[in-house]
Design a protein around this motif. Structure first.
Motif, PDB file in Angstrom:
ATOM      1  N   GLU A 262       0.867  -1.175   0.000  1.00  0.00           N
ATOM      2  CA  GLU A 262       0.000   0.000   0.000  1.00  0.00           C
ATOM      3  C   GLU A 262       0.901   1.222   0.000  1.00  0.00           C
ATOM      4  N   ASP A 263       0.302   2.377  -0.243  1.00  0.00           N
ATOM      5  CA  ASP A 263       1.105   3.594  -0.317  1.00  0.00           C
ATOM      6  C   ASP A 263       1.623   3.976   1.067  1.00  0.00           C
ATOM      7  N   PHE A 264       2.867   4.447   1.087  1.00  0.00           N
ATOM      8  CA  PHE A 264       3.451   4.913   2.344  1.00  0.00           C
ATOM      9  C   PHE A 264       2.573   6.001   2.951  1.00  0.00           C
ATOM     10  N   PHE A 265       2.198   6.952   2.100  1.00  0.00           N
ATOM     11  CA  PHE A 265       1.304   8.022   2.550  1.00  0.00           C
ATOM     12  C   PHE A 265      -0.052   7.826   1.908  1.00  0.00           C
ATOM     13  N   PRO A 266      -1.140   7.798   2.642  1.00  0.00           N
ATOM     14  CA  PRO A 266      -1.249   8.061   4.079  1.00  0.00           C
ATOM     15  C   PRO A 266      -1.335   6.802   4.946  1.00  0.00           C
ATOM     16  N   PHE A 267      -1.229   5.588   4.323  1.00  0.00           N
ATOM     17  CA  PHE A 267      -1.552   4.380   5.094  1.00  0.00           C
ATOM     18  C   PHE A 267      -0.494   4.052   6.149  1.00  0.00           C
ATOM     19  N   GLN A 268       0.805   3.959   5.701  1.00  0.00           N
ATOM     20  CA  GLN A 268       1.850   3.661   6.679  1.00  0.00           C
ATOM     21  C   GLN A 268       2.050   4.844   7.628  1.00  0.00           C
ATOM     22  N   THR A 269       1.975   6.049   7.100  1.00  0.00           N
ATOM     23  CA  THR A 269       2.181   7.219   7.969  1.00  0.00           C
ATOM     24  C   THR A 269       1.104   7.295   9.052  1.00  0.00           C
ATOM     25  N   PHE A 270      -0.104   6.790   8.742  1.00  0.00           N
ATOM     26  CA  PHE A 270      -1.161   6.797   9.754  1.00  0.00           C
ATOM     27  C   PHE A 270      -0.806   5.841  10.890  1.00  0.00           C
ATOM     28  N   LYS A 271      -0.349   4.624  10.524  1.00  0.00           N
ATOM     29  CA  LYS A 271       0.082   3.678  11.555  1.00  0.00           C
ATOM     30  C   LYS A 271       1.252   4.255  12.348  1.00  0.00           C
ATOM     31  N   ASP A 272       2.248   4.801  11.611  1.00  0.00           N
ATOM     32  CA  ASP A 272       3.404   5.432  12.260  1.00  0.00           C
ATOM     33  C   ASP A 272       2.938   6.495  13.250  1.00  0.00           C
ATOM     34  N   GLY A 273       1.996   7.302  12.792  1.00  0.00           N
ATOM     35  CA  GLY A 273       1.505   8.393  13.628  1.00  0.00           C
ATOM     36  C   GLY A 273       0.841   7.890  14.886  1.00  0.00           C
ATOM     37  N   LEU A 274       0.033   6.841  14.746  1.00  0.00           N
ATOM     38  CA  LEU A 274      -0.647   6.310  15.931  1.00  0.00           C
ATOM     39  C   LEU A 274       0.340   5.807  16.972  1.00  0.00           C
ATOM     40  N   VAL A 275       1.332   5.050  16.517  1.00  0.00           N
ATOM     41  CA  VAL A 275       2.328   4.520  17.463  1.00  0.00           C
ATOM     42  C   VAL A 275       3.106   5.674  18.095  1.00  0.00           C
ATOM     43  N   SER A 276       3.508   6.640  17.258  1.00  0.00           N
ATOM     44  CA  SER A 276       4.305   7.751  17.783  1.00  0.00           C
ATOM     45  C   SER A 276       3.515   8.581  18.790  1.00  0.00           C
ATOM     46  N   ILE A 277       2.244   8.851  18.468  1.00  0.00           N
ATOM     47  CA  ILE A 277       1.466   9.698  19.388  1.00  0.00           C
ATOM     48  C   ILE A 277       1.266   8.963  20.714  1.00  0.00           C
ATOM     49  N   ALA A 278       1.072   7.626  20.644  1.00  0.00           N
ATOM     50  CA  ALA A 278       0.941   6.852  21.883  1.00  0.00           C
ATOM     51  C   ALA A 278       2.215   7.002  22.721  1.00  0.00           C
ATOM     52  N   LEU A 279       3.385   6.875  22.062  1.00  0.00           N
ATOM     53  CA  LEU A 279       4.653   6.996  22.793  1.00  0.00           C
ATOM     54  C   LEU A 279       4.837   8.402  23.358  1.00  0.00           C
ATOM     55  N   VAL A 280       4.482   9.410  22.554  1.00  0.00           N
ATOM     56  CA  VAL A 280       4.647  10.788  23.020  1.00  0.00           C
ATOM     57  C   VAL A 280       3.760  11.044  24.241  1.00  0.00           C
ATOM     58  N   ILE A 281       2.530  10.484  24.209  1.00  0.00           N
ATOM     59  CA  ILE A 281       1.633  10.677  25.356  1.00  0.00           C
ATOM     60  C   ILE A 281       2.209   9.990  26.597  1.00  0.00           C
ATOM     61  N   VAL A 282       2.732   8.765  26.407  1.00  0.00           N
ATOM     62  CA  VAL A 282       3.335   8.055  27.543  1.00  0.00           C
ATOM     63  C   VAL A 282       4.504   8.867  28.103  1.00  0.00           C
ATOM     64  N   VAL A 283       5.351   9.387  27.204  1.00  0.00           N
ATOM     65  CA  VAL A 283       6.494  10.201  27.630  1.00  0.00           C
ATOM     66  C   VAL A 283       6.010  11.415  28.417  1.00  0.00           C
ATOM     67  N   PHE A 284       4.982  12.085  27.887  1.00  0.00           N
ATOM     68  CA  PHE A 284       4.482  13.291  28.542  1.00  0.00           C
ATOM     69  C   PHE A 284       3.939  12.968  29.937  1.00  0.00           C
ATOM     70  N   LEU A 285       3.165  11.870  30.026  1.00  0.00           N
ATOM     71  CA  LEU A 285       2.602  11.508  31.335  1.00  0.00           C
ATOM     72  C   LEU A 285       3.710  11.180  32.337  1.00  0.00           C
ATOM     73  N   LEU A 286       4.719  10.435  31.888  1.00  0.00           N
ATOM     74  CA  LEU A 286       5.831  10.103  32.789  1.00  0.00           C
ATOM     75  C   LEU A 286       6.574  11.370  33.204  1.00  0.00           C
ATOM     76  N   ALA A 287       6.725  12.291  32.240  1.00  0.00           N
ATOM     77  CA  ALA A 287       7.443  13.541  32.531  1.00  0.00           C
ATOM     78  C   ALA A 287       6.703  14.359  33.581  1.00  0.00           C
ATOM     79  N   VAL A 288       5.361  14.356  33.490  1.00  0.00           N
ATOM     80  CA  VAL A 288       4.585  15.135  34.452  1.00  0.00           C
ATOM     81  C   VAL A 288       4.477  14.398  35.788  1.00  0.00           C
ATOM     82  N   ALA A 289       4.192  13.091  35.708  1.00  0.00           N
ATOM     83  CA  ALA A 289       3.931  12.340  36.931  1.00  0.00           C
ATOM     84  C   ALA A 289       5.212  12.052  37.713  1.00  0.00           C
ATOM     85  N   ILE A 290       6.267  11.661  37.037  1.00  0.00           N
ATOM     86  CA  ILE A 290       7.503  11.284  37.733  1.00  0.00           C
ATOM     87  C   ILE A 290       8.571  12.349  37.543  1.00  0.00           C
TER      88      ILE A 290
END
Lengths: 387, 163
Positions: A262-290
């Motif tokens: 399938e095309d890299f954009f937007p199909f793979q970039t969407f998956k990439d984005g979902l994983v990255s945003i999940a990681l960024v949110i986890v990082v942000f929560l850890l940064a605030v909480a700990i």
């Protein structure tokens, strides 16, 4: 929209951005296993997070033995947002080390390092080593007790290099002992020297990825080896093409291509984005909480403080404990040998076979190496944290 | 008309070599000072300084006692660095140890319950005379260059044996 298209045309005439965008965004990517292929982009996102937060931390941090700790203590006491920025820098570094390791394991498992992607792998190993270098030099900078004793132990390890050991140690420390020059040098290495190599190397790694396309993994090719007449019979491994030329444009022949792309954009970039945003949110929560810890200021005269290494340093620390005094250079030989073996991997494992279960000569030692590092980490954490 | 001998160095070759020469000159001109700058701390001799540790007449026999001494850290910082000094009295002899482990230079401590110096990092052990008796340390506990005037101890910012 008319004016936007006009701007785009204007830019394209002068900077050829249309072909750049096309090269960057449109590529056929294997569909199956595509979630595993998000690890690379997640690594990139975490590195960019490091870059951004790191740049802003230099707006306050002072790389001096008298002020480094004090500047970060000021941040901790008086600057809630700054503390979050430092927390993001620390936690995204921790998670980056995990993700880059998984990215490497994935590539190893799928045999994606084989011809013609040897240099993708070699640049990747380089990036892995540089990221480790960033983690270790970064750990020196707060100049609290944890940082100071990390600096002492880490800069002392090269002293066990035969013949030139104490020379290397003095070169890093800027003297026989850890002091002001050690911090200046390590800061310079952390913010300029390593990034100056790291970011161009990322560019090369990505350019090579675009050049050769994403290999994907063995499952993307099962049954895909068809003859030119369309007879769907997989040839024996020896006859399989070393490089499956799967299509970059829809008109290409489907011979030995991944079953589905399938095309890299937007199909793979969407998956990439979902994983990255999940990681960024986890990082942000850890940064605030700990957040990022800051212990008492460095004190070389302590006789009560027990240095505890950063978790990513645990395997080496456990090795320091286990290796008897006659064999201390082993602590240098094993990691150096490991990196050299990783660099040599695509030139050792050169057969066309990509199936991990038909490559025992590589998979078994690889699994043992990972197991060895994991066991050392578990032993180390069990010893230090009484788990 | 006789043809000229072909020139041994064509214009293209000359420009090619010239470009390389420019690169080489820049590399050397930049490289020498930078490498010298990186190496210069290695040729910088540490200033020999003496500092008073204190009165050691109260140190009990076979009970290592910790003192703390300040030394200037470096040429450019005004701040001092505290160093730990373990004074060990055995009968009428004194041994003056640092807290620097010879394995990885972690901070060694006296464990009264063990009757040994313990390094908390990797479990190195030294007996009361500083001899490395267990774990990974390859050498005995370092001793400061020192002198005792009456009952007052002075140490130099260096060890009797280099680490």
């Amino acid at each position: 929209m008319g004016w936007l298209a006009a701007v785009y045309d204007w830019l394209d005439e002068r900077a050829a951005i249309r072909s750049l965008v096309r090269k960057g965004l449109y590529e056929a990517v294997p569909v199956r296993g595509a979630w595993f292929y998000t690890l690379g982009s997640a690594t990139l996102v975490l590195i960019l997070l490091q870059l951004v937060t790191g740049i802003f931390l230099t707006l306050l941090y002072v790389p001096s033995v008298t002020e480094a700790w004090a500047s970060l203590n000021y941040l901790k006491q008086h600057d809630a947002f700054g503390s979050i920025v430092r927390g993001i820098h620390l936690w995204s570094a921790y998670i980056l080390l995990f993700v880059i390791g998984l990215h490497m394991v994935r590539t190893f498992f799928s045999g994606s390092y084989k011809r013609p992607r040897e240099l993708n792998w070699v640049t990747g190993v380089g990036l892995f080593v540089l990221v480790l270098g960033m983690a270790i030099t970064g750990a020196f900078l707060p100049w609290d007790q944890a940082a100071y004793w990390t600096a002492v132990v880490v800069t002392n390890i090269p002293a066990y290099t035969p013949f030139i050991g104490s020379f290397i140690r003095a070169l890093w420390r800027g003297g026989d002992f850890v002091g002001p020059i050690t911090l200046s040098r390590t800061f310079g290495i952390h913010v300029w020297l390593i990034p100056a190599i790291l970011f161009p190397l990322i560019g090369a790694h990505l350019a090579l990825l675009r050049k050769h396309g994403e290999f994907g993994s063995y499952i993307n090719y099962r049954g895909a080896y068809r003859s030119r007449e369309g007879v769907d019979v997989p040839p024996p491994p020896a006859q399989r093409p070393i490089e499956p030329p799967y299509p970059a444009v829809p008109t290409d022949e489907l011979w030995a291509a991944p079953l589905e792309t399938e095309d890299f954009f937007p199909f793979q970039t969407f998956k990439d984005g979902l994983v990255s945003i999940a990681l960024v949110i986890v990082v942000f929560l850890l940064a605030v909480a700990i957040g990022a810890p800051l212990e008492a200021m460095a004190d070389p005269s302590t006789t009560t403080y027990t240095p505890v290494p950063e978790w990513f340093f645990l395997p080496l620390d456990e090795l320091l404990l286990l290796v008897p005094q006659q064999l201390i250079p082993l602590v240098l030989v094993l990691p150096t040998g490991g990196v050299l073996l990783l660099l040599a991997l695509p030139f050792i494992d050169r057969g066309p076979e990509r199936n991990p279960f038909e490559r025992p000569a590589v998979m078994v030692p690889g699994a043992f190496a990972v197991l060895f590092v994991v066991i050392l980490t578990l032993l180390g954490s069990g010893r230090l944290f009484n788990l | 008309m006789a043809r000229r001998e072909p020139r041994r160095l064509s214009r293209r070759q000359f420009a090619f070599l010239g470009t390389q020469a420019v690169g080489a000159v820049v590399t050397v001109l930049l490289g020498i000072p930078i490498v010298g700058f990186i190496l210069s701390p290695l040729f910088h001799r540490q200033q020999v300084l003496w500092r008073q540790v204190g009165d050691i007449s109260g140190v009990p026999d076979r009970q290592p006692t910790k003192f703390v001494v300040s030394f200037p850290q470096d040429e450019w910082t005004a701040a001092n660095e505290d160093l730990a000094v373990y004074v060990v009295k055995i009968n009428s002899d004194y041994l003056i140890f640092s807290n620097v482990c010879t394995h990885m230079q972690c901070p060694v401590r006296w464990q009264a319950d063990l009757g040994q110096f313990l390094c908390p990092c990797h479990g190195g052990l030294y007996d009361i005379t500083g001899k490395n008796v267990g774990g990974p340390p390859p050498k005995p506990l370092p001793q400061y260059v020192h002198r005792i005037d009456g009952t007052t101890l002075f140490i130099q910012n260096s060890f009797t044996e280099s680490l």
